[in-house]
Enzyme design. Structure first.
Site, PDB file in Angstrom:
ATOM      1  N   HIS A   1      27.052  28.555  29.084  1.00 25.03           N
ATOM      2  CA  HIS A   1      28.394  28.837  28.566  1.00 25.03           C
ATOM      3  C   HIS A   1      29.363  27.676  28.615  1.00 25.03           C
ATOM      4  O   HIS A   1      30.437  27.752  28.052  1.00 25.03           O
ATOM      5  CB  HIS A   1      29.012  30.050  29.292  1.00 25.03           C
ATOM      6  CG  HIS A   1      29.474  29.739  30.684  1.00 25.03           C
ATOM      7  ND1 HIS A   1      28.615  29.687  31.757  1.00 25.03           N
ATOM      8  CD2 HIS A   1      30.699  29.440  31.184  1.00 25.03           C
ATOM      9  CE1 HIS A   1      29.298  29.390  32.847  1.00 25.03           C
ATOM     10  NE2 HIS A   1      30.563  29.231  32.530  1.00 25.03           N
TER      11      HIS A   1
HETATM   12  C1  UD1 Z   1      35.707  30.569  31.829  1.00 25.66           C
HETATM   13  C2  UD1 Z   1      36.078  29.474  32.824  1.00 25.66           C
HETATM   14  C3  UD1 Z   1      34.812  28.893  33.417  1.00 25.66           C
HETATM   15  C4  UD1 Z   1      33.923  29.969  34.017  1.00 25.66           C
HETATM   16  C5  UD1 Z   1      33.679  31.054  32.986  1.00 25.66           C
HETATM   17  C6  UD1 Z   1      32.949  32.190  33.637  1.00 25.66           C
HETATM   18  C7  UD1 Z   1      38.108  28.198  32.299  1.00 25.66           C
HETATM   19  C8  UD1 Z   1      38.634  26.913  31.816  1.00 25.66           C
HETATM   20  N1  UD1 Z   1      36.783  28.385  32.158  1.00 25.66           N
HETATM   21  O1  UD1 Z   1      34.981  29.964  30.758  1.00 25.66           O
HETATM   22  O2  UD1 Z   1      35.174  27.995  34.456  1.00 25.66           O
HETATM   23  O3  UD1 Z   1      32.711  29.377  34.386  1.00 25.66           O
HETATM   24  O4  UD1 Z   1      34.934  31.552  32.486  1.00 25.66           O
HETATM   25  O5  UD1 Z   1      32.283  32.974  32.698  1.00 25.66           O
HETATM   26  O6  UD1 Z   1      38.846  29.005  32.788  1.00 25.66           O
HETATM   27  N2  UD1 Z   1      35.220  35.536  25.005  1.00 25.66           N
HETATM   28  C9  UD1 Z   1      34.958  36.782  24.487  1.00 25.66           C
HETATM   29  N3  UD1 Z   1      35.126  37.871  25.307  1.00 25.66           N
HETATM   30  C10 UD1 Z   1      35.540  37.765  26.593  1.00 25.66           C
HETATM   31  C11 UD1 Z   1      35.808  36.485  27.109  1.00 25.66           C
HETATM   32  C12 UD1 Z   1      35.646  35.379  26.307  1.00 25.66           C
HETATM   33  O7  UD1 Z   1      34.591  36.913  23.327  1.00 25.66           O
HETATM   34  O8  UD1 Z   1      35.657  38.810  27.276  1.00 25.66           O
HETATM   35  C13 UD1 Z   1      34.998  34.352  24.138  1.00 25.66           C
HETATM   36  C14 UD1 Z   1      36.238  33.957  23.328  1.00 25.66           C
HETATM   37  O9  UD1 Z   1      35.805  33.485  22.092  1.00 25.66           O
HETATM   38  C15 UD1 Z   1      36.806  32.804  24.138  1.00 25.66           C
HETATM   39  C16 UD1 Z   1      35.553  32.161  24.700  1.00 25.66           C
HETATM   40  O10 UD1 Z   1      34.670  33.248  24.948  1.00 25.66           O
HETATM   41  O11 UD1 Z   1      37.549  31.897  23.353  1.00 25.66           O
HETATM   42  C17 UD1 Z   1      35.798  31.374  25.977  1.00 25.66           C
HETATM   43  O12 UD1 Z   1      36.393  32.214  26.983  1.00 25.66           O
HETATM   44  P1  UD1 Z   1      37.287  31.548  28.144  1.00 25.66           P
HETATM   45  O13 UD1 Z   1      37.661  32.569  29.132  1.00 25.66           O
HETATM   46  O14 UD1 Z   1      38.410  30.752  27.553  1.00 25.66           O
HETATM   47  O15 UD1 Z   1      36.317  30.493  28.796  1.00 25.66           O
HETATM   48  P2  UD1 Z   1      34.851  30.682  29.368  1.00 25.66           P
HETATM   49  O16 UD1 Z   1      33.932  29.835  28.560  1.00 25.66           O
HETATM   50  O17 UD1 Z   1      34.529  32.121  29.523  1.00 25.66           O
HETATM   51  N1  UDP Z   2      26.490  37.114  35.640  1.00 25.76           N
HETATM   52  C1  UDP Z   2      26.435  38.469  35.330  1.00 25.76           C
HETATM   53  N2  UDP Z   2      25.958  38.838  34.102  1.00 25.76           N
HETATM   54  C2  UDP Z   2      25.528  37.934  33.173  1.00 25.76           C
HETATM   55  C3  UDP Z   2      25.585  36.559  33.510  1.00 25.76           C
HETATM   56  C4  UDP Z   2      26.085  36.184  34.748  1.00 25.76           C
HETATM   57  O1  UDP Z   2      26.804  39.310  36.151  1.00 25.76           O
HETATM   58  O2  UDP Z   2      25.107  38.342  32.084  1.00 25.76           O
HETATM   59  C5  UDP Z   2      27.004  36.720  36.966  1.00 25.76           C
HETATM   60  C6  UDP Z   2      26.110  35.787  37.741  1.00 25.76           C
HETATM   61  O3  UDP Z   2      25.131  36.501  38.458  1.00 25.76           O
HETATM   62  C7  UDP Z   2      27.099  35.077  38.640  1.00 25.76           C
HETATM   63  C8  UDP Z   2      28.332  34.998  37.783  1.00 25.76           C
HETATM   64  O4  UDP Z   2      28.181  35.977  36.768  1.00 25.76           O
HETATM   65  O5  UDP Z   2      27.412  35.858  39.779  1.00 25.76           O
HETATM   66  C9  UDP Z   2      28.427  33.631  37.194  1.00 25.76           C
HETATM   67  O6  UDP Z   2      29.395  33.620  36.223  1.00 25.76           O
HETATM   68  P1  UDP Z   2      29.460  32.526  35.078  1.00 25.76           P
HETATM   69  O7  UDP Z   2      28.147  31.890  34.898  1.00 25.76           O
HETATM   70  O8  UDP Z   2      30.082  33.192  33.919  1.00 25.76           O
HETATM   71  O9  UDP Z   2      30.525  31.494  35.668  1.00 25.76           O
HETATM   72  P2  UDP Z   2      30.442  30.282  36.692  1.00 25.76           P
HETATM   73  O10 UDP Z   2      29.776  30.742  37.921  1.00 25.76           O
HETATM   74  O11 UDP Z   2      29.726  29.169  36.004  1.00 25.76           O
HETATM   75  O12 UDP Z   2      31.868  29.931  36.901  1.00 25.76           O
END
Ligand code: UD1
Ligand code: UDP
Length: 358
Positions: free
Chosen positions: A206
């Site tokens: 991601h």
């Molecule tokens: C965010 C965090 C990242 C973390 C991740 C966990 C920041 C800068 N990044 O990244 O550190 O590892 O969450 O998963 O805060 N979207 C959906 N539905 C949702 C959420 C997101 O469709 O419920 C899509 C949208 O298109 C959005 C994109 O995902 O623009 C990115 O979501 P965003 O929360 O901005 O960043 P993450 O990549 O999820």
């Molecule tokens: N996770 C989850 N479902 C998924 C993918 C990840 O519950 O489909 C959990 C995973 O086990 C871990 C957390 O989400 O506990 C990690 O989140 P993510 O990778 O989104 O963010 P990061 O840890 O990189 O910030």
């Protein structure tokens, strides 16, 4: 004592679940959800499964550019803090929700407690590195998951308020893996996906650094695995889905089972039963390590350097050759894991006790 906790993204719900349970015993916690993650399987599922109280506020900020998203959160969190007047503001990790919460509180002179303080990738281009460095520098309580994290803070001149609590994600794995294993509705995921324990690799992707250049190289490699097991289960983050679908349309999906994100209980089952994890996730590479599942981290660096001992976690550059070589030929050494660096599974209780005792 009154604590306002700000969460917003998937991994923060998981971390908050164990700390909130410890806090609830002795203080008033007001939970604020920024709305950064909002799909059912990125947000509500965690509250339902992990027994997290319903947030008192959902700020509904949603997606956007980093500046816009963080700014909207900052304004809305400030309103909550002015109304609630907490003694402490509690944040987790390194997302935009973390920074917005810390900044809003700091400007109102409300002490900030940061869980997962001191993590560093030393790559300031990462939004997460910016968020964690800034948050650490305005925090009063800095709860470090490891000794390394505390040493990182010391290098930046931060020693006051620093403690090594251990990692709350270890607490959550120890607690919820058993819950998942005893829940037939969750263990049914193997039948539902038609997969067998230890006969698949598990992958998640991601981060912008992984996905910005396109996913073709990664998808091509997943398809090229010829050594068993070939199957790659890929629960895909919503931001990566369109990119993965595009790459799969180009490169095919011979070995890939693309699925929607799953809840935490199913994810723990998928991880503990995988023969290998491939990921750019901070949380997942560590969970793999906790469960002694070898991991290939698709990044140039990791904040969780302890996991690299004995090849249990190996970094791979985003080239077809490097990913293939590492995924096919890495052999972890059981004797070289080193001592447990992530605490004793009681980090949440230590954090709650430290906050309550002031
Ligand atoms: C965010 C965090 C990242 C973390 C991740 C966990 C920041 C800068 N990044 O990244 O550190 O590892 O969450 O998963 O805060 N979207 C959906 N539905 C949702 C959420 C997101 O469709 O419920 C899509 C949208 O298109 C959005 C994109 O995902 O623009 C990115 O979501 P965003 O929360 O901005 O960043 P993450 O990549 O999820
Ligand atoms: N996770 C989850 N479902 C998924 C993918 C990840 O519950 O489909 C959990 C995973 O086990 C871990 C957390 O989400 O506990 C990690 O989140 P993510 O990778 O989104 O963010 P990061 O840890 O990189 O910030």
């Amino acid at each position: 004592m009154k604590i306002v906790t700000v969460v917003g993204a998937r991994p923060q719900f998981i971390k908050a679940s164990v700390v909130s349970a410890a806090l609830q015993k002795n203080c008033t916690e007001v939970l604020v959800h920024t709305g950064q993650h909002y799909d059912h399987n990125m947000s509500d599922v965690f509250f339902e499964e992990l027994g997290i109280p319903k947030p008192a506020y959902n700020l509904g900020v949603g997606s956007g550019s980093h500046g816009r998203q963080t700014g909207e959160m900052l304004m809305r969190i400030e309103d909550v803090l002015l109304k609630e007047k907490p003694d402490v503001l509690l944040v987790y990790g390194d997302t935009n929700s973390t920074l917005a919460g810390a900044l809003a509180a700091s400007k109102l002179h409300i002490p900030v407690a940061h869980v997962e303080a001191g993590l560093r990738s030393y790559n300031m281009r990462m939004p997460e590195e910016q968020n964690r460095v800034l948050t650490d520098h305005i925090s009063t309580w800095l709860f470090c998951p490891t000794q390394t994290a505390a040493e990182n803070l010391k290098k930046e001149g931060i020693t006051k308020g620093v403690s090594i609590s251990g990692d709350v994600m270890l607490d959550s794995v120890l607690h919820f893996l058993k819950v998942a294993q005893n829940n037939p509705e969750k263990t049914a995921i193997f039948d539902r996906l038609q997969i067998q324990p230890k006969k698949y690799r598990l992958a998640t992707l991601h981060r912008a650094e992984t996905t910005d250049g396109g996913l073709d190289a990664i998808i091509r490699i997943f398809n090229a695995f010829e050594k068993l097991p070939q199957l790659v289960v890929l629960p895909i983050h919503p931001r990566t889905r369109p990119l993965a679908e595009e790459a799969i349309a180009k490169c095919g999906f011979r070995n890939i089972k693309l699925i929607d994100p799953v809840g935490y209980l199913e994810m723990l089952l998928l991880t503990s039963n995988a023969c290998q994890v491939m990921t750019d996730s901070g949380g997942l590479q560590k969970e793999a390590w906790f469960m002694e599942v070898p991991c290939i981290t698709l990044r140039q660096e990791t904040e969780w350097v302890e996991t690299l001992n004995g090849n249990w976690n190996v970094l791979a550059k985003l080239t077809t050759e490097d990913i293939y070589e590492k995924a096919m030929h890495t052999v972890p050494e059981p004797a070289a894991r080193g001592q447990m660096p992530f605490g004793d599974g009681k980090a949440s209780e230590k954090i709650a006790a430290a906050l309550l005792n002031g």
